[in-house]
Write an enzyme that holds these catalytic residues in place. Structure first.
Site, PDB file in Angstrom:
ATOM      1  N   LYS A 119       0.834  -1.203   0.000  1.00 24.78           N
ATOM      2  CA  LYS A 119       0.000   0.000   0.000  1.00 24.78           C
ATOM      3  C   LYS A 119       0.877   1.265   0.000  1.00 24.78           C
ATOM      4  O   LYS A 119       2.100   1.169   0.252  1.00 24.78           O
ATOM      5  CB  LYS A 119      -0.921  -0.045   1.218  1.00 24.78           C
ATOM      6  CG  LYS A 119      -1.935  -1.206   1.173  1.00 24.78           C
ATOM      7  CD  LYS A 119      -2.752  -1.276   2.461  1.00 24.78           C
ATOM      8  CE  LYS A 119      -3.845  -2.325   2.379  1.00 24.78           C
ATOM      9  NZ  LYS A 119      -4.643  -2.399   3.639  1.00 24.78           N
ATOM     10  N   TYR A 160     -12.112  -4.758  -3.407  1.00 21.79           N
ATOM     11  CA  TYR A 160     -12.610  -5.194  -2.106  1.00 21.79           C
ATOM     12  C   TYR A 160     -13.964  -5.879  -2.198  1.00 21.79           C
ATOM     13  O   TYR A 160     -14.299  -6.715  -1.356  1.00 21.79           O
ATOM     14  CB  TYR A 160     -12.654  -4.027  -1.118  1.00 21.79           C
ATOM     15  CG  TYR A 160     -11.271  -3.742  -0.553  1.00 21.79           C
ATOM     16  CD1 TYR A 160     -10.660  -4.639   0.325  1.00 21.79           C
ATOM     17  CD2 TYR A 160     -10.561  -2.600  -0.910  1.00 21.79           C
ATOM     18  CE1 TYR A 160      -9.398  -4.406   0.830  1.00 21.79           C
ATOM     19  CE2 TYR A 160      -9.283  -2.370  -0.412  1.00 21.79           C
ATOM     20  CZ  TYR A 160      -8.713  -3.266   0.463  1.00 21.79           C
ATOM     21  OH  TYR A 160      -7.453  -3.050   0.961  1.00 21.79           O
ATOM     22  N   ASN A 216      -1.844  -0.084   7.293  1.00 18.46           N
ATOM     23  CA  ASN A 216      -1.252  -1.359   7.687  1.00 18.46           C
ATOM     24  C   ASN A 216      -0.351  -1.960   6.604  1.00 18.46           C
ATOM     25  O   ASN A 216      -0.169  -3.171   6.534  1.00 18.46           O
ATOM     26  CB  ASN A 216      -2.335  -2.329   8.166  1.00 18.46           C
ATOM     27  CG  ASN A 216      -3.422  -2.534   7.134  1.00 18.46           C
ATOM     28  OD1 ASN A 216      -3.253  -2.141   5.975  1.00 18.46           O
ATOM     29  ND2 ASN A 216      -4.512  -3.152   7.517  1.00 18.46           N
ATOM     30  N   HIS A 245      -1.755  -5.331   1.557  1.00 16.92           N
ATOM     31  CA  HIS A 245      -2.960  -6.139   1.373  1.00 16.92           C
ATOM     32  C   HIS A 245      -2.527  -7.537   0.958  1.00 16.92           C
ATOM     33  O   HIS A 245      -1.581  -7.684   0.183  1.00 16.92           O
ATOM     34  CB  HIS A 245      -3.860  -5.577   0.269  1.00 16.92           C
ATOM     35  CG  HIS A 245      -4.854  -6.602  -0.219  1.00 16.92           C
ATOM     36  ND1 HIS A 245      -6.014  -6.870   0.452  1.00 16.92           N
ATOM     37  CD2 HIS A 245      -4.816  -7.475  -1.262  1.00 16.92           C
ATOM     38  CE1 HIS A 245      -6.664  -7.854  -0.171  1.00 16.92           C
ATOM     39  NE2 HIS A 245      -5.952  -8.235  -1.214  1.00 16.92           N
ATOM     40  N   GLU A 284      -8.806 -11.827  -7.432  1.00 12.44           N
ATOM     41  CA  GLU A 284      -8.041 -10.579  -7.290  1.00 12.44           C
ATOM     42  C   GLU A 284      -6.910 -10.499  -8.327  1.00 12.44           C
ATOM     43  O   GLU A 284      -6.635  -9.433  -8.876  1.00 12.44           O
ATOM     44  CB  GLU A 284      -7.466 -10.466  -5.868  1.00 12.44           C
ATOM     45  CG  GLU A 284      -8.565 -10.279  -4.825  1.00 12.44           C
ATOM     46  CD  GLU A 284      -8.029 -10.136  -3.406  1.00 12.44           C
ATOM     47  OE1 GLU A 284      -6.796 -10.196  -3.209  1.00 12.44           O
ATOM     48  OE2 GLU A 284      -8.850  -9.959  -2.489  1.00 12.44           O
TER      49      GLU A 284
HETATM   50  P1  GDP Z   1      -7.232  -7.266   5.702  1.00 13.94           P
HETATM   51  O1  GDP Z   1      -7.669  -8.406   4.813  1.00 13.94           O
HETATM   52  O2  GDP Z   1      -6.492  -7.730   6.923  1.00 13.94           O
HETATM   53  O3  GDP Z   1      -6.473  -6.199   4.961  1.00 13.94           O
HETATM   54  O4  GDP Z   1      -8.558  -6.581   6.252  1.00 13.94           O
HETATM   55  P2  GDP Z   1     -10.005  -6.365   5.591  1.00 13.94           P
HETATM   56  O5  GDP Z   1     -10.122  -7.042   4.269  1.00 13.94           O
HETATM   57  O6  GDP Z   1     -11.015  -6.698   6.648  1.00 13.94           O
HETATM   58  O7  GDP Z   1     -10.068  -4.784   5.409  1.00 13.94           O
HETATM   59  C1  GDP Z   1      -9.404  -4.164   4.340  1.00 13.94           C
HETATM   60  C2  GDP Z   1      -8.664  -2.932   4.820  1.00 13.94           C
HETATM   61  O8  GDP Z   1      -9.603  -1.976   5.307  1.00 13.94           O
HETATM   62  C3  GDP Z   1      -7.718  -3.154   5.994  1.00 13.94           C
HETATM   63  O9  GDP Z   1      -6.457  -3.617   5.592  1.00 13.94           O
HETATM   64  C4  GDP Z   1      -7.651  -1.774   6.595  1.00 13.94           C
HETATM   65  O10 GDP Z   1      -6.757  -0.913   5.890  1.00 13.94           O
HETATM   66  C5  GDP Z   1      -9.065  -1.254   6.407  1.00 13.94           C
HETATM   67  N1  GDP Z   1      -9.947  -1.535   7.537  1.00 13.94           N
HETATM   68  C6  GDP Z   1     -10.598  -2.703   7.771  1.00 13.94           C
HETATM   69  N2  GDP Z   1     -11.366  -2.641   8.863  1.00 13.94           N
HETATM   70  C7  GDP Z   1     -11.211  -1.378   9.351  1.00 13.94           C
HETATM   71  C8  GDP Z   1     -11.776  -0.669  10.484  1.00 13.94           C
HETATM   72  O11 GDP Z   1     -12.558  -1.196  11.267  1.00 13.94           O
HETATM   73  N3  GDP Z   1     -11.398   0.630  10.661  1.00 13.94           N
HETATM   74  C9  GDP Z   1     -10.528   1.242   9.815  1.00 13.94           C
HETATM   75  N4  GDP Z   1     -10.198   2.508  10.073  1.00 13.94           N
HETATM   76  N5  GDP Z   1      -9.974   0.628   8.743  1.00 13.94           N
HETATM   77  C10 GDP Z   1     -10.308  -0.673   8.500  1.00 13.94           C
HETATM   78 MG    MG Z   2      -9.070  -8.584   3.277  1.00 12.40          MG
END
Ligand code: GDP
Ligand code: MG
Length: 202
Positions: free
Chosen positions: A15, A55, A157, A160, A171
């Site tokens: 990212k 996403y 973070n 991805h 993807e």
């Molecule tokens: P990942 O697969 O671990 O990257 O997580 P997810 O697919 O659930 O979410 C995608 C991205 O959205 C994450 O990497 C974070 O950057 C962001 N994100 C997810 N959940 C949250 C949340 O509850 N709050 C915030 N601020 N960002 C979030």
């Molecule tokens: Mg994810």
């Protein structure tokens, strides 16, 4: 059809914060040293449409992400921004679009046994505040939902990674053309995968 586990693939995106923090090499190194094979890599600035499509390729993502996020708040005794998981995700998705279109990212395809699972293990949990020590998110970043929410932005973070091998195939097709992905043999695959180790002793 190649059914051996060594053919599994996954998608990783460094990212914008990963690039700005100078962590491209560090991130690549972690996947390289575990024995995975890099089969595609490119830098780009994604559009908001590409990010939303990425996403929402998984129809369950909105619900899963909302529920995971709400659990993240309640586990820490904090109040989630909404009781409805889909509303929580809507806010997350808007912030994600701003985050991922803010600068160049690097998209990569990595191949090897249990690629999706291994890559997720090395990345660590979504919220860096609680990601395990030794993982990319645990070792290199300190962001939290509490801080990113109060500042009105996505949690930063660094990386991805696809959630499963099935998700990865969708993807990969979203980010790469077939001709951008390379089929080749790495010489170390012999020691990683082959049954017989003939040829080591002289
Ligand atoms: P990942 O697969 O671990 O990257 O997580 P997810 O697919 O659930 O979410 C995608 C991205 O959205 C994450 O990497 C974070 O950057 C962001 N994100 C997810 N959940 C949250 C949340 O509850 N709050 C915030 N601020 N960002 C979030
Ligand atoms: Mg994810």
């Amino acid at each position: 059809m190649n059914t051996h586990p060594k053919h599994e693939r996954t998608l990783i995106i460094v990212k914008p914060d990963g690039i700005q923090r100078g962590l491209i090499g560090e991130i690549i190194n972690r996947y390289e040293r575990v024995g995975l094979k890099l089969t595609a890599l490119k830098m780009m600035i994604p559009t908001a449409e590409m990010v939303e499509k990425h996403y929402t390729l998984d129809p369950e993502w909105r619900m899963k992400t909302g529920l995971k996020s709400i659990k993240g708040y309640t586990d820490k005794g904090l109040k989630p921004p909404h009781a409805d998981p889909l509303k929580v995700t809507e806010i997350v998705l808007e912030k994600l679009k701003e985050y991922l279109t803010s600068g160049p990212v690097i998209a990569m395809v990595w191949q090897g046994a249990h690629a999706a699972e291994i890559v997720r293990k090395l990345i660590g949990g979504t919220e860096p505040r609680s990601s395990d020590v030794g993982t990319i998110r645990g070792d290199f970043v300190l962001d939290s939902y509490a801080m990113s929410d109060s500042d009105g932005r996505a949690v930063r973070n660094l990386v991805h990674a696809s959630g499963s091998a099935k998700e990865a195939e969708d993807e990969i097709a979203h980010w790469f053309k077939k001709e951008e992905i390379f089929d080749y043999k790495l010489l170390v695959e012999q020691i990683i995968y082959e049954k017989d180790l003939d040829g080591i002793l002289e």
